[in-house]
Motif scaffolding. Structure first.
Motif, PDB file in Angstrom:
ATOM      1  N   GLN A 216       0.830  -1.207   0.000  1.00 42.03           N
ATOM      2  CA  GLN A 216       0.000   0.000   0.000  1.00 42.03           C
ATOM      3  C   GLN A 216       0.865   1.257   0.000  1.00 42.03           C
ATOM      4  N   TYR A 217       0.547   2.161  -0.916  1.00 42.80           N
ATOM      5  CA  TYR A 217       1.168   3.483  -0.963  1.00 42.80           C
ATOM      6  C   TYR A 217       0.139   4.505  -0.494  1.00 42.80           C
ATOM      7  N   GLU A 218       0.525   5.340   0.454  1.00 42.42           N
ATOM      8  CA  GLU A 218      -0.332   6.430   0.887  1.00 42.42           C
ATOM      9  C   GLU A 218       0.406   7.741   0.652  1.00 42.42           C
ATOM     10  N   LEU A 219      -0.117   8.557  -0.262  1.00 41.02           N
ATOM     11  CA  LEU A 219       0.518   9.818  -0.639  1.00 41.02           C
ATOM     12  C   LEU A 219      -0.286  10.988  -0.103  1.00 41.02           C
ATOM     13  N   ASN A 220       0.395  11.871   0.585  1.00 43.22           N
ATOM     14  CA  ASN A 220      -0.218  13.106   1.058  1.00 43.22           C
ATOM     15  C   ASN A 220       0.200  14.211   0.096  1.00 43.22           C
ATOM     16  N   LEU A 221      -0.715  14.618  -0.769  1.00 43.38           N
ATOM     17  CA  LEU A 221      -0.400  15.505  -1.885  1.00 43.38           C
ATOM     18  C   LEU A 221      -1.025  16.881  -1.716  1.00 43.38           C
ATOM     19  N   ASP A 222      -0.439  17.849  -2.374  1.00 43.33           N
ATOM     20  CA  ASP A 222      -1.025  19.186  -2.457  1.00 43.33           C
ATOM     21  C   ASP A 222      -2.278  19.087  -3.329  1.00 43.33           C
TER      22      ASP A 222
END
Length: 232
Positions: free
Chosen positions: A46-52
């Protein structure tokens, strides 16, 4: 947390270069990569990305990569960011599995109750985004714009971790953390760990065997004493 800068259309040798298919800006983001290794040799990733949330091109770029590689995606909008989660799983494949996509190459091997894990992370999320941006020839500016980027890798192993290469161990979990200084020049990141399952049933089996032997020995002694008594 996020840095972004609008990049004007570049001029090379007096000719205007179209930026329709290229990113107009780069921005930093946070990533947590969680891998679970199961006792049967299967994996979940699992990849969790916190993006703008305003970085539309960066978000679209990440969606495209995950979709192309067969990940299931969900998105949650928060006050100061957009959480993009991409996940997929691999079924067991015998005692030694080699799994790969554009993002990484994973290896899991099991010998008895000892598990060996290795990941070669291709750093494709960063490298491809820069390569397809208007800053592919301006590494210094690209690095500044992505200065907030951090990757945290977490691998949960079966049983107790007995070995890890440079990672921080917390019981059954190994962690590696990389900032932009480590990520930017790297084509690959290498991580490995080993764990062992210490089974209580092995101890129980020994105790049962000892108990059975004691019962048999007691029975033989009782029978011997009975024979001796009769003959006496």
């Amino acid at each position: 947390m996020f840095r972004q800068l609008q990049i004007p259309v570049l001029l090379f040798f007096g000719e205007q270069v179209s930026s329709l298919s290229a990113h107009e800006f780069l921005t930093g983001y946070k990533v947590t990569v969680l891998t679970r290794v199961y006792e049967d040799g299967s994996l979940s990733l699992q990849y969790e990305l916190n993006l703008d949330p305003d970085a539309a091109e960066t978000i679209a770029h990440k969606r495209g990569i995950f979709a192309r590689n067969g990940y299931r995606m969900t998105e949650i909008k928060k006050e100061n960011g957009l959480i993009l989660t991409a996940a997929k799983s691999y079924p067991p494949n015998g005692r030694h599995s080699e799994l790969s996509d554009e993002l990484s190459r994973l290896s899991v091997m099991c010998r008895n109750d000892t598990f060996y894990f290795r990941e070669v992370f291709h750093n494709y999320l960063i490298r491809d985004e820069i390569a397809s941006s208007n800053l592919k020839k301006d590494a210094a500016t690209a690095k500044v714009l992505m200065a907030d980027t951090e990757y945290l890798f977490m691998v949960i192993m079966p049983g107790r971790v007995i070995e890890s290469a440079t990672g921080q161990v917390v019981r059954d979990t190994v962690q590696w953390q990389f900032d932009i200084e480590e990520l930017f020049p790297a084509e690959t990141l290498n991580m490995s760990a080993a764990s062992v399952i210490e089974r209580d049933e092995d101890v129980s089996g020994v105790l049962i065997l000892v108990s059975v032997l004691l019962i048999i020995l007691s029975g033989l002694m009782w029978y011997r004493n009975r024979i001796v008594s009769k003959n006496g």
